[in-house]
Scaffold this motif. Structure first.
Motif, PDB file in Angstrom:
ATOM      1  N   THR A 112       0.986  -1.285  -0.145  1.00  0.00           N
ATOM      2  CA  THR A 112       0.028  -0.011  -0.423  1.00  0.00           C
ATOM      3  C   THR A 112       0.738   1.445   0.050  1.00  0.00           C
ATOM      4  O   THR A 112       0.437   1.978  -0.881  1.00  0.00           O
ATOM      5  CB  THR A 112      -0.705   0.060   1.678  1.00  0.00           C
ATOM      6  N   HIS A 113       2.097   0.873   0.894  1.00  0.00           N
ATOM      7  CA  HIS A 113       3.005   2.410   1.081  1.00  0.00           C
ATOM      8  C   HIS A 113       3.742   2.909   0.286  1.00  0.00           C
ATOM      9  O   HIS A 113       3.589   3.585  -0.132  1.00  0.00           O
ATOM     10  CB  HIS A 113       3.231   2.245   2.326  1.00  0.00           C
ATOM     11  N   MET A 114       4.328   1.409  -1.067  1.00  0.00           N
ATOM     12  CA  MET A 114       5.722   1.655  -1.554  1.00  0.00           C
ATOM     13  C   MET A 114       4.114   2.501  -2.854  1.00  0.00           C
ATOM     14  O   MET A 114       5.106   2.964  -3.865  1.00  0.00           O
ATOM     15  CB  MET A 114       5.398   0.497  -1.978  1.00  0.00           C
ATOM     16  N   LEU A 115       3.124   1.897  -2.935  1.00  0.00           N
ATOM     17  CA  LEU A 115       2.228   2.609  -4.335  1.00  0.00           C
ATOM     18  C   LEU A 115       2.390   4.045  -4.045  1.00  0.00           C
ATOM     19  O   LEU A 115       2.593   4.652  -5.013  1.00  0.00           O
ATOM     20  CB  LEU A 115       1.337   1.631  -4.080  1.00  0.00           C
ATOM     21  N   SER A 116       2.616   4.634  -3.204  1.00  0.00           N
ATOM     22  CA  SER A 116       1.913   5.481  -3.251  1.00  0.00           C
ATOM     23  C   SER A 116       3.172   7.374  -2.934  1.00  0.00           C
ATOM     24  O   SER A 116       3.461   8.159  -3.651  1.00  0.00           O
ATOM     25  CB  SER A 116       1.076   6.226  -1.353  1.00  0.00           C
ATOM     26  N   LEU A 117       3.965   5.975  -2.283  1.00  0.00           N
ATOM     27  CA  LEU A 117       5.441   7.115  -2.226  1.00  0.00           C
ATOM     28  C   LEU A 117       6.436   6.996  -3.412  1.00  0.00           C
ATOM     29  O   LEU A 117       6.570   7.650  -4.239  1.00  0.00           O
ATOM     30  CB  LEU A 117       6.109   6.404  -1.255  1.00  0.00           C
ATOM     31  N   SER A 118       5.774   5.439  -4.567  1.00  0.00           N
ATOM     32  CA  SER A 118       6.266   5.251  -5.733  1.00  0.00           C
ATOM     33  C   SER A 118       5.345   6.386  -6.528  1.00  0.00           C
ATOM     34  O   SER A 118       5.823   7.311  -7.447  1.00  0.00           O
ATOM     35  CB  SER A 118       5.919   4.359  -6.682  1.00  0.00           C
ATOM     36  N   LEU A 119       4.539   7.032  -6.369  1.00  0.00           N
ATOM     37  CA  LEU A 119       3.739   7.926  -7.104  1.00  0.00           C
ATOM     38  C   LEU A 119       4.346   9.310  -6.556  1.00  0.00           C
ATOM     39  O   LEU A 119       4.791  10.122  -7.703  1.00  0.00           O
ATOM     40  CB  LEU A 119       2.572   7.810  -6.925  1.00  0.00           C
ATOM     41  N   VAL A 120       4.435   9.615  -5.642  1.00  0.00           N
ATOM     42  CA  VAL A 120       5.780  11.297  -5.541  1.00  0.00           C
ATOM     43  C   VAL A 120       6.298  10.968  -5.896  1.00  0.00           C
ATOM     44  O   VAL A 120       6.350  12.277  -6.635  1.00  0.00           O
ATOM     45  CB  VAL A 120       6.122  10.454  -3.909  1.00  0.00           C
TER      46      VAL A 120
ATOM     47  N   LEU B  62       3.073  -4.329  -7.939  1.00  0.00           N
ATOM     48  CA  LEU B  62       3.415  -2.630  -7.755  1.00  0.00           C
ATOM     49  C   LEU B  62       3.838  -2.369  -9.835  1.00  0.00           C
ATOM     50  O   LEU B  62       3.826  -1.472  -9.923  1.00  0.00           O
ATOM     51  CB  LEU B  62       5.013  -1.996  -7.521  1.00  0.00           C
ATOM     52  N   GLU B  63       4.874  -3.368 -10.539  1.00  0.00           N
ATOM     53  CA  GLU B  63       5.205  -3.134 -12.040  1.00  0.00           C
ATOM     54  C   GLU B  63       4.086  -3.289 -12.774  1.00  0.00           C
ATOM     55  O   GLU B  63       3.593  -2.550 -13.731  1.00  0.00           O
ATOM     56  CB  GLU B  63       6.205  -4.524 -12.112  1.00  0.00           C
ATOM     57  N   ILE B  64       2.827  -3.844 -12.533  1.00  0.00           N
ATOM     58  CA  ILE B  64       1.388  -3.319 -13.747  1.00  0.00           C
ATOM     59  C   ILE B  64       0.807  -2.668 -12.958  1.00  0.00           C
ATOM     60  O   ILE B  64       0.377  -1.737 -13.632  1.00  0.00           O
ATOM     61  CB  ILE B  64       1.137  -4.808 -13.306  1.00  0.00           C
ATOM     62  N   ALA B  65       0.478  -1.818 -11.349  1.00  0.00           N
ATOM     63  CA  ALA B  65       0.154  -1.188 -11.054  1.00  0.00           C
ATOM     64  C   ALA B  65       0.793   0.566 -11.869  1.00  0.00           C
ATOM     65  O   ALA B  65       0.619   1.360 -12.318  1.00  0.00           O
ATOM     66  CB  ALA B  65      -0.207  -0.929  -9.928  1.00  0.00           C
ATOM     67  N   LEU B  66       1.673   0.816 -11.816  1.00  0.00           N
ATOM     68  CA  LEU B  66       2.647   1.525 -12.066  1.00  0.00           C
ATOM     69  C   LEU B  66       2.990   1.518 -13.686  1.00  0.00           C
ATOM     70  O   LEU B  66       1.959   2.594 -13.880  1.00  0.00           O
ATOM     71  CB  LEU B  66       4.057   1.790 -11.201  1.00  0.00           C
ATOM     72  N   ARG B  67       3.229   1.026 -14.258  1.00  0.00           N
ATOM     73  CA  ARG B  67       2.811   0.836 -15.441  1.00  0.00           C
ATOM     74  C   ARG B  67       1.446   1.561 -15.879  1.00  0.00           C
ATOM     75  O   ARG B  67       1.144   1.874 -16.995  1.00  0.00           O
ATOM     76  CB  ARG B  67       2.760  -0.404 -16.096  1.00  0.00           C
TER      77      ARG B  67
END
Length: 349
Positions: free
Chosen positions: A193-201, A308-313
């Motif tokens: 959860t938090h890696m997804l949000s921090l990645s977007l930052v 993470l890879e699928i979501a961010l892509r």
């Protein structure tokens, strides 16, 4: 220290760090419950890990790709249908890992919502202790009902397989099964959860990275690896207790002393990573400690990376104009939580 068996992960050990200056309460044998396998030492830890490894193998993880992609697209559809701005944590970062880990275990969509609600309370250090314990107990009771249903009507999921292969053969009892399931749920949810949000930052501060993610599917893996390194959400370190005297780089750590392994500092070590405070997905690949190390390295690492890879892509492909609705300096980071992150992330597209 992370691979040395002379350092224990058992919180009951003398000297184990508590994260608090309060005196450690005396253990009450009458209240000792089944422990999560992540707090066990060898050989007990290895026995549990061997039970679970098949569920997180490369083959099984890859088999989940279509389902993860479907959940990601569903969440983006729902987010964009509500307008052109949202709280990313609420509408995407929490539901995605919650639903994925629940589906792996065999907990349905409604159960994932219950888990998401109760775990948010149980893991919040700002809540009253009684409220946190109550939330954890309520979900444990819910999980017990799920296990009972799986026993009567097994499916193709991890809980059903553990019941058939481990509980029915006497290798696990119901309390141990519940503790194992809870550990997997929490570990598979909170960190991702938090890696997804921090990645977007990070990605919204460098829009060219979103464009690279959208145009080059091969870029997702190194980008995620560098994001894991630069953030290392276990920012308060990994706790251990020495079970005998150990010399570490000329310093003796005595039996019964606690240690905290500062993995976030290690992931920014200038002797290992050149210009370590800079996000550089093109840097020479080097192993980082975001998932730990040694026997206790995170079992769910392949699944977390896949999410993470699928979501961010997919976010990069579908929301190319994504931006934050606040300055980074205005965001409220979870400095006091064991898992670093954000409780809110306002975005627009």
């Amino acid at each position: 220290m992370l691979r040395d068996p002379r350092f224990s992960t058992d919180p009951a050990r003398e000297g184990f760090p508590t994260g608090s200056t309060a005196p450690r309460p005396a253990p009450d044998p009458a209240k000792r419950r089944a422990r999560a396998f992540i707090t066990m030492d060898e050989p007990e830890h290895g026995r549990y890990r061997r039970m679970l490894i098949p569920a997180f193998s490369a083959r099984r993880t890859e088999a989940m790709r279509p389902r993860v992609e479907a959940i990601v697209d569903e969440l983006i559809d729902r987010m964009t249908a509500q307008g052109r701005e949202a709280d990313f944590v609420e509408v995407f970062a929490r539901p995605l890992p919650s639903r994925v880990i629940c589906e792996l275990l065999g907990v349905d969509h409604a159960g994932a919502d219950v888990f998401q609600e109760k775990s948010a309370t149980a893991m919040d250090p700002e809540r009253e202790p009684e409220e946190r314990v109550s939330a954890a107990s309520e979900f444990a009771a819910y999980l017990g009902d799920v296990v009972a249903e799986k026993r009567a009507h097994p499916g193709d999921d991890l809980l059903s397989r553990l019941i058939e292969e481990q509980v029915a053969t006497g290798r696990l009892d119901d309390e141990q099964l519940n503790a194992t399931a809870m550990a997997l749920l929490i570990a598979g949810y909170e960190t991702t959860t938090h890696m997804l949000s921090l990645s977007l930052v990070t990605l919204t501060q460098q829009p060219e990275l979103l464009e690279r993610l959208a145009k080059n599917t091969q870029f997702a893996a190194p980008a995620v690896d560098e994001l894991l390194r630069i953030w290392t959400v276990g920012h308060l370190g990994l706790y251990r207790a020495a079970v005998e005297d150990v010399e570490v780089h000329g310093r003796t750590i005595r039996a019964g002393q606690g240690v905290i392994v500062a993995v976030a500092a290690a992931d920014r070590d200038p002797d290992v990573f050149e210009d370590p405070d800079t996000f550089d997905p093109d840097r020479e690949p080097r192993a980082n400690l975001a998932f730990g190390y040694g026997a206790h390295r995170c079992l769910g690492e392949p699944l977390a990376r896949l999410e993470l890879e699928i979501a961010l892509r997919r976010i990069a492909e579908r929301l190319p104009a994504l931006r934050l609705r606040a300055e980074v300096a205005e965001l409220s980071f979870r400095d006091e939580h064991y898992i670093y992150g954000l409780d809110e992330l306002p975005i627009a597209w």
